[in-house]
Design a protein around this motif. Structure first.
Motif, PDB file in Angstrom:
ATOM      1  N   GLY A   1       0.798  -1.221   0.000  1.00 31.15           N
ATOM      2  CA  GLY A   1       0.000   0.000   0.000  1.00 31.15           C
ATOM      3  C   GLY A   1       0.828   1.266   0.000  1.00 31.15           C
ATOM      4  N   VAL A   2       2.053   1.191  -0.542  1.00 30.22           N
ATOM      5  CA  VAL A   2       2.947   2.351  -0.477  1.00 30.22           C
ATOM      6  C   VAL A   2       2.510   3.484  -1.395  1.00 30.22           C
ATOM      7  N   ALA A   3       1.533   3.241  -2.272  1.00 32.05           N
ATOM      8  CA  ALA A   3       1.005   4.305  -3.122  1.00 32.05           C
ATOM      9  C   ALA A   3      -0.341   4.822  -2.609  1.00 32.05           C
ATOM     10  N   MET A   4      -0.703   4.440  -1.391  1.00 32.48           N
ATOM     11  CA  MET A   4      -2.015   4.786  -0.849  1.00 32.48           C
ATOM     12  C   MET A   4      -1.964   5.967   0.125  1.00 32.48           C
ATOM     13  N   GLY A   5      -0.980   6.830  -0.061  1.00 28.66           N
ATOM     14  CA  GLY A   5      -0.852   8.009   0.789  1.00 28.66           C
ATOM     15  C   GLY A   5       0.389   7.939   1.662  1.00 28.66           C
ATOM     16  N   ASP A   6       0.854   9.115   2.064  1.00 27.93           N
ATOM     17  CA  ASP A   6       2.106   9.206   2.822  1.00 27.93           C
ATOM     18  C   ASP A   6       2.052   8.483   4.159  1.00 27.93           C
ATOM     19  N   ASP A   7       0.938   8.620   4.882  1.00 26.47           N
ATOM     20  CA  ASP A   7       0.829   7.956   6.183  1.00 26.47           C
ATOM     21  C   ASP A   7       0.850   6.439   6.024  1.00 26.47           C
ATOM     22  N   HIS A   8       0.098   5.947   5.051  1.00 27.78           N
ATOM     23  CA  HIS A   8       0.045   4.506   4.822  1.00 27.78           C
ATOM     24  C   HIS A   8       1.423   3.995   4.417  1.00 27.78           C
ATOM     25  N   LYS A   9       2.106   4.752   3.570  1.00 32.27           N
ATOM     26  CA  LYS A   9       3.453   4.359   3.127  1.00 32.27           C
ATOM     27  C   LYS A   9       4.412   4.294   4.318  1.00 32.27           C
TER      28      LYS A   9
END
Length: 194
Positions: A167-175
């Motif tokens: 999920g590294v492309a699912m937003g900075d926090d998720h990354k």
């Protein structure tokens, strides 16, 4: 102890898988003084697609022999494998094609194929833009991890482990959370080996 470090991401300094492989290798170096590390960057120095060698002095054959020697000599192989289009990068596939050689890493017998490269430990640092883990809605589209597990098992390597940042492309926090979780997992892998 010999460790082979393979990176295959095209993203350079922005690569999550490169950061994870670097962390895995750093832990091995810290925990095993004197470990010998061989590094191969498959994006910076891509291998030519596999082709039938035209002779012993064929550059393709010479490079293939070097790649095979590196693999066979390693006790531990750390592979950076970003997921590209539900699978692995073409550069990583070219490397696998160079080590998937009958008589070297496997052979066919009357009772079926037999792996010849057992006794190694393979750690795959996987990065994925989405979430494809078992049980997720997109799990059926994961052709990366099952392929890598199958090919290394085919070579006789049963100790294939994954450190995964999903999920590294699912937003900075998720990354950030995905990378942090993967880094924590690295410590667990090395404690397990001790």
């Amino acid at each position: 102890m010999k460790l082979l470090h393979i990176d295959a991401s095209a993203l350079g300094a922005h690569s999550v898988s490169r950061g994870l492989t670097a962390a895995v290798v750093a832990e091995f170096v810290r925990n095993h003084p004197g470990i010998e590390v061989t590094y191969r960057d498959l994006h910076a120095a891509p291998l030519a697609p596999w082709a039938l060698p035209t002779g012993e002095d064929d550059p393709n054959a010479l490079e293939g022999a070097k790649v095979m020697d590196e693999f066979l000599a390693a006790d531990v192989v750390v592979v950076g494998a970003p997921m590209y289009n539900f699978g692995i990068s073409s550069t990583l596939k070219a490397w696998i094609d160079r080590i998937a050689v009958a008589g070297k890493t496997f052979r066919y017998t009357a009772s079926g194929p037999e792996g010849l490269a057992g006794g190694k430990r393979v750690i795959v640092a996987s990065s994925r833009g989405g979430i494809y883990a078992e049980g997720s809605p997109a799990a059926a589209m994961d052709f990366q991890e099952p392929y890598l597990r199958a090919v290394f098992n085919f070579f006789g390597i049963t100790e294939v482990e994954f450190v995964r940042a999903e999920g590294v492309a699912m937003g900075d926090d998720h990354k950030a959370n995905a990378i942090g979780g993967a880094i924590e997992g690295i410590g667990g892998l090395l404690r397990k080996a001790a």
